[in-house]
Design a protein around this motif. Structure first.
Motif, mmCIF file in Angstrom:
data_model
loop_
_atom_site.group_PDB
_atom_site.id
_atom_site.type_symbol
_atom_site.label_atom_id
_atom_site.label_comp_id
_atom_site.label_asym_id
_atom_site.label_seq_id
_atom_site.Cartn_x
_atom_site.Cartn_y
_atom_site.Cartn_z
ATOM 1 N N ARG A 178 -4.668 6.666 -9.839
ATOM 2 C CA ARG A 178 -4.862 5.088 -10.149
ATOM 3 C C ARG A 178 -3.814 5.185 -10.631
ATOM 4 N NH1 ARG A 178 -9.808 6.301 -14.480
ATOM 5 N NH2 ARG A 178 -11.188 6.928 -13.096
ATOM 6 N N THR A 179 -2.561 5.051 -10.974
ATOM 7 C CA THR A 179 -1.411 4.293 -10.455
ATOM 8 C C THR A 179 -0.496 3.192 -9.382
ATOM 9 O OG1 THR A 179 -0.350 6.394 -12.133
ATOM 10 C CG2 THR A 179 1.245 4.114 -11.890
ATOM 11 N N LEU A 180 -1.524 4.438 -8.277
ATOM 12 C CA LEU A 180 -1.551 3.374 -7.124
ATOM 13 C C LEU A 180 -2.788 2.495 -7.372
ATOM 14 C CD1 LEU A 180 -0.676 4.470 -3.723
ATOM 15 C CD2 LEU A 180 -3.072 2.793 -4.051
ATOM 16 N N VAL A 181 -3.699 2.120 -7.507
ATOM 17 C CA VAL A 181 -4.637 1.215 -7.285
ATOM 18 C C VAL A 181 -3.783 0.385 -8.299
ATOM 19 C CG1 VAL A 181 -6.597 0.434 -8.823
ATOM 20 C CG2 VAL A 181 -6.146 2.545 -7.735
ATOM 21 N N ALA A 182 -3.398 0.662 -9.381
ATOM 22 C CA ALA A 182 -2.362 -0.494 -10.235
ATOM 23 C C ALA A 182 -1.645 -0.767 -10.082
ATOM 24 C CB ALA A 182 -2.541 0.009 -11.972
#
Length: 429
Positions: A394-398
């Motif tokens: 999810r951090t990669l997405v962000a």
């Protein structure tokens, strides 16, 4: 696990706590079952005591050549001997029924947790960071990602829905994020751990996933379970132990793959990386005394927030309401990161205090320091806390959505550049 003694002493308070969770009263049934269990224990003990007394009396009667009395006493002993196995069986059965009933009841919310039925009733604590002004129409990560190595099609072909293959720039970015998070948390006093990814039933019972949430987990043919979060492995480090008060707090962190069946997520977030069966996460776990618990919850939440600050990702902290908290949590803060492509905040971390709920299930205790000085007697249950720091996918997405460029490339946050050999931009393939 709840303390049946507290339920017995104040059933109204227990039912009131359940009502805040949206559950019906249960104290009456529990207290009745507990009463039957305790009565059976008392009867079994009395029967055994009487049997011992009779055995002694038989010896005395035989010594006095009082054969009639000895025969009568022996007949009574035979009756007691026949009754004991049933009493012991009933005691075990009632004990198991009581534990099973308690095992499926969630933790009681702390007093400051807002009442509510779901995520719409969560309370905003604060918002930090500035939402980026991209100067063009923001795209979602699943539109940007394939050119950077997010291979959704191959992942699905290889393993099925909710699996993704990461290649090239995307794989490097995920590795960099995980290493950065782990270094950050370890620098805050958390001991790095490389835990088992497969655990037994007892470990998942201890942290509250079993018996109620088995459908959310993956199980092997040998009976092991794949961990849904490193919280399971890290918290169970202290299972069954009695710690010295001076050892606390204990703080652990791990970067591991996590595995979830997402049984209740049909139709939700079917595109992209938001909800996967397999994902990486950096987890924090703290084992503390009850008086350290409150400050530790804030400390851990701030640790996760500092990661988002360092990545310069805008986010907000939410205090979850009673209807949105996890089973073992007494209070939970969610951190939600801003995703420009979705034009909304999405959860990226949950940090929870579980008070002594998990410790009772694991029988994890500590011995107060003043016992040796003639003060407090016995042992106490520890308090446990856990939190994401952060979910790597999810951090990669962000990062992809907040740092996206008009030409399809993605700028690399400054704190990640050393982990990528100084690279400051991920170019589309």
């Amino acid at each position: 696990m709840h303390d049946i003694r507290l339920i017995r002493d104040d059933p109204a308070a227990f039912d009131a706590a359940l009502a805040r969770r949206g559950l019906p009263p249960q104290s009456a049934a529990l207290v009745t079952l507990d009463g039957q269990h305790r009565a059976t224990i008392a009867e079994a003990q009395a029967t055994q005591t009487r049997r011992n007394e009779l055995s002694k009396a038989i010896g005395q009667a035989k010594g006095q050549k009082d054969h009639a009395r000895a025969e009568a006493l022996m007949a009574e002993v035979a009756g007691l001997k026949d009754a004991l196995p049933k009493l012991e069986s009933d005691e075990a059965r009632l004990g198991e029924e009581l534990e099973a009933a308690l095992a499926i009841i969630p933790n009681s919310p702390l007093a400051d947790v807002p009442q509510g039925g779901g995520e719409d009733d969560n309370v905003l604590v604060h918002t930090r960071g500035t939402q980026p002004d991209l100067g063009f129409a923001a795209r979602e990560h699943d539109a940007i990602g394939p050119a950077l190595g997010l291979d959704f099609e191959t992942g699905v072909a290889m393993a099925g829905a909710r699996f993704t293959l990461l290649r090239g720039p995307a794989a490097r970015l995920q590795r960099a994020l995980g290493q950065f998070m782990l270094d950050h948390v370890a620098g805050r006093g958390f001991e790095e751990v490389a835990p088992p990814l497969l655990v037994r039933d007892e470990a998942l019972f201890g942290t509250g996933q079993l018996p109620k949430f088995s459908e959310d987990l993956f199980r092997t043919t040998e009976g092991h379970w794949l961990i849904p979060t490193a919280e399971v492995s890290l918290t169970n480090i202290v299972a069954g132990k009695i710690l010295a008060e001076g050892e606390l707090p204990l703080r652990f962190t791990a970067l591991t793959p996590c595995f979830r069946s997402e049984a209740g997520a049909a139709g939700r977030d079917t595109r992209g990386l938001i909800r996967q069966h397999q994902f990486d996460k950096v987890e924090m776990v703290a084992i503390v005394t009850p008086d350290q618990s409150e400050a530790e919850h804030e400390r851990m939440t701030q640790c996760a927030e500092a990661l988002l600050d360092a990545l310069q990702l805008p986010f907000r902290r939410m205090l979850l309401c009673t209807g949105d908290m996890g089973f073992s949590a007494a209070r939970t803060y969610d951190l939600e990161v801003w995703l420009p492509g979705q034009n909304r905040y999405r959860e990226i971390s949950s940090v929870s205090t579980c008070t002594d709920f998990q410790a009772r299930r694991m029988n994890a205790r500590y011995r107060p320091a003043n016992v040796e000085k003639g003060g407090e007697k016995g042992t106490r249950f520890v308090h446990t806390l856990n939190g994401s720091a952060l979910a790597v996918g999810r951090t990669l997405v962000a990062v992809i959505e907040n740092y996206q460029q008009a030409d399809g490339s993605v700028a690399v946050p400054a704190v990640l550049q050393p982990y990528l050999g100084g690279l400051d931009r991920l170019a589309p393939r």
